[in-house]
Design an enzyme around this catalytic site. Structure first.
Site, PDB file in Angstrom:
ATOM      1  N   ILE B 151       1.163  -1.427  -0.080  1.00  0.00           N
ATOM      2  CA  ILE B 151       0.179  -0.020   0.116  1.00  0.00           C
ATOM      3  C   ILE B 151       0.962   1.602   0.498  1.00  0.00           C
ATOM      4  O   ILE B 151       1.644   1.858   0.690  1.00  0.00           O
ATOM      5  CB  ILE B 151      -0.582  -0.101   0.830  1.00  0.00           C
ATOM      6  CG1 ILE B 151      -2.091  -0.775   1.252  1.00  0.00           C
ATOM      7  CG2 ILE B 151      -1.234   1.330   1.249  1.00  0.00           C
ATOM      8  CD1 ILE B 151      -2.998  -0.884   2.249  1.00  0.00           C
ATOM      9  N   PRO B 152       0.759   2.035  -1.384  1.00  0.00           N
ATOM     10  CA  PRO B 152       1.841   2.994  -1.219  1.00  0.00           C
ATOM     11  C   PRO B 152       2.025   4.595  -0.920  1.00  0.00           C
ATOM     12  O   PRO B 152       1.768   5.064  -0.965  1.00  0.00           O
ATOM     13  CB  PRO B 152       1.848   3.378  -2.599  1.00  0.00           C
ATOM     14  CG  PRO B 152       0.555   2.750  -3.383  1.00  0.00           C
ATOM     15  CD  PRO B 152      -0.482   2.463  -2.378  1.00  0.00           C
ATOM     16  N   CYS B 153       2.019   4.305   0.793  1.00  0.00           N
ATOM     17  CA  CYS B 153       2.159   5.383   1.666  1.00  0.00           C
ATOM     18  C   CYS B 153       3.197   6.412   0.902  1.00  0.00           C
ATOM     19  O   CYS B 153       3.060   7.991   1.607  1.00  0.00           O
ATOM     20  CB  CYS B 153       2.237   4.648   2.911  1.00  0.00           C
ATOM     21  SG  CYS B 153       3.117   3.894   3.676  1.00  0.00           S
ATOM     22  N   HIS B 154       4.325   5.693   0.191  1.00  0.00           N
ATOM     23  CA  HIS B 154       5.178   6.082   0.208  1.00  0.00           C
ATOM     24  C   HIS B 154       5.004   7.597  -1.209  1.00  0.00           C
ATOM     25  O   HIS B 154       6.089   8.550  -1.183  1.00  0.00           O
ATOM     26  CB  HIS B 154       6.288   5.707  -0.554  1.00  0.00           C
ATOM     27  CG  HIS B 154       6.195   4.792  -1.508  1.00  0.00           C
ATOM     28  ND1 HIS B 154       5.091   3.735  -1.421  1.00  0.00           N
ATOM     29  CD2 HIS B 154       6.128   5.165  -2.844  1.00  0.00           C
ATOM     30  CE1 HIS B 154       4.996   2.552  -2.666  1.00  0.00           C
ATOM     31  NE2 HIS B 154       5.870   3.813  -3.802  1.00  0.00           N
TER      32      HIS B 154
END
Lengths: 164, 249
Positions: B151-154
């Site tokens: 999950i691309p919280c970056h």
């Protein structure tokens, strides 16, 4: 509650009770640890198949102590079918003299030497603190029988204590 | 007769030994990620936890603390994980977010909408979940993301163009974003200049600056906006792809 969430909480909350039950029934640390592992493995298999309603209605302490009792009794049954090759009993008086132990250790030894029919009711009532109704359900016998076994067990203990 | 003295404490470590052998446990696999190896834990509900590195004990400790579950190593990754890590497309992946609050789940679902190679601001995520005032809480929720990278919280950065914090540190965040083809220098330049949206004067559509449509617009036709009101006043409409001014679904 979800069995996944409940199970680790049950383990943390009730390991002490299951341990005490197992130790006082078997009279041996090693056997007690094996029994505790067996109890929680079996509890986890059951919980996984239960509905959330059944899980919510659970009285976990009495349930786990009952599993401990049944696992212990099953172990005794299979032991009696297979003659033991090692020392007969590790709480044998010759191996572990009762003299020289502190009072609780001595009492623990004596409880572990009670006849099995009295040992379980005495441990569940006076060590673990289950009610007579809970013990009767666990042992699948009338509460009156449990009371009689507990008082005979205590009488035997008193007699042993007065001798040692 | 008082036998309560026979109640004894369980031996040290017994609870841990029980939980190590029985009870709920997730499978985990070691896979290549955009900034080194990743340990990915999963179960029948989906991917549950991601930790950088290859350290069985560290993973077991974290999964116990965060999810109160055990772990066992397996060889076969969950369906879709390896392609998702290669392409950055996470559609079809399932996640086990049962222990997260509804707010945290909404934040993580919103982060999943950000395409590879693009970024959005914390404010964008807050607007996308219908809590435009909750910008800081969005930051905390992303910081507690149990499944970083997947999950691309970056892909959530500060509105002023700074890349901001990350569960595994700002440097790792920059490495991952560069690997996804993001021009970090450009993001920082536009952000510090106060550019929130860019539009095309031929299409009259405005985007977040990293939208793949916005990046196709030539410099000569690009116009900048500080906010959505300025774009609207100039007669621009929001892009349907990057959804620059999200409203909660």
């Amino acid at each position: 509650m979800d069995a996944d969430l409940l199970f680790p909480r049950l383990v943390r909350a009730h390991t002490a009770d299951v341990w005490t039950t197992a130790l006082r029934l078997t009279g041996s640390h090693a056997d007690a640890e094996d029994l505790v592992q067996e109890v929680f493995t079996s509890a986890w298999s059951s919980l996984q198949t239960w509905s959330p309603d059944r899980i919510d209605a659970l009285r976990p302490r009495a349930w786990l102590v009952t599993i401990t009792l049944n696992a212990w009794r099953n172990g005794l049954r299979s032991q009696s079918r297979r003659p033991q090759t090692g020392p007969l009993l590790d709480h044998d008086a010759a191996v572990h003299p009762v003299d020289g132990l502190d009072e609780d250790e001595r009492l623990g030894e004596l409880v572990a030497r009670l006849p099995e029919a009295y040992r379980a009711p005495v441990v569940l009532r006076h060590v673990v603190g289950l009610s007579y109704a809970e013990i009767a359900a666990a042992l699948d016998c009338p509460p009156g029988t449990v009371k009689a076994q507990v008082s005979r067990g205590l009488a035997l203990l008193r007699k042993e204590l007065s001798w040692t | 007769m008082d036998l309560t003295g026979l109640r004894t404490a369980a031996p040290a470590g017994l609870v841990d030994r029980i939980l190590a052998t029985t009870g709920p446990a997730d499978d985990w696999v070691l896979v290549d990620g955009p900034a080194g190896e990743l340990m990915v834990a999963f179960n029948e509900h989906g991917i549950s936890y991601v930790l950088a590195g290859d350290d069985d004990d560290a993973l077991a400790r974290q999964v116990r603390i965060r999810l109160d579950r055990g772990v066992r190593r397996v060889q076969k990754p969950p369906a879709g994980l390896v392609p998702a890590l290669r392409t950055g497309r996470t559609r079809g992946l399932r996640f086990d977010l049962r222990g997260r609050t509804p707010f945290e789940q909404a934040v993580l679902r919103a982060a999943l909408r950000i395409p590879r190679g693009e970024v959005r601001s914390y404010a964008w995520v807050a607007a996308a979940i219908g809590k435009p005032g909750a910008v800081r809480a969005v930051g905390s929720a992303l910081g507690r993301n149990p499944v970083p990278v997947v999950i691309p919280c970056h892909r959530v950065v500060r509105a002023d163009g700074r890349i901001g914090d990350y569960v595994w540190g700002g440097a790792v965040k920059r490495t991952i974003l560069r690997g996804e083809g993001l021009d970090i220098d450009e993001v920082e330049r536009l952000g510090s200049a106060g550019v929130v949206f860019t539009g095309s004067d031929t299409t009259r559509i405005f985007c977040v600056p990293t939208c793949k449509d916005a990046r196709r617009t030539t410099a000569a036709h690009t116009v900048s906006f500080r906010n959505a009101a300025a774009a609207a006043a100039a007669g621009y409409r929001p892009c349907l792809h990057c959804d620059p001014v999200p409203t909660a679904a």
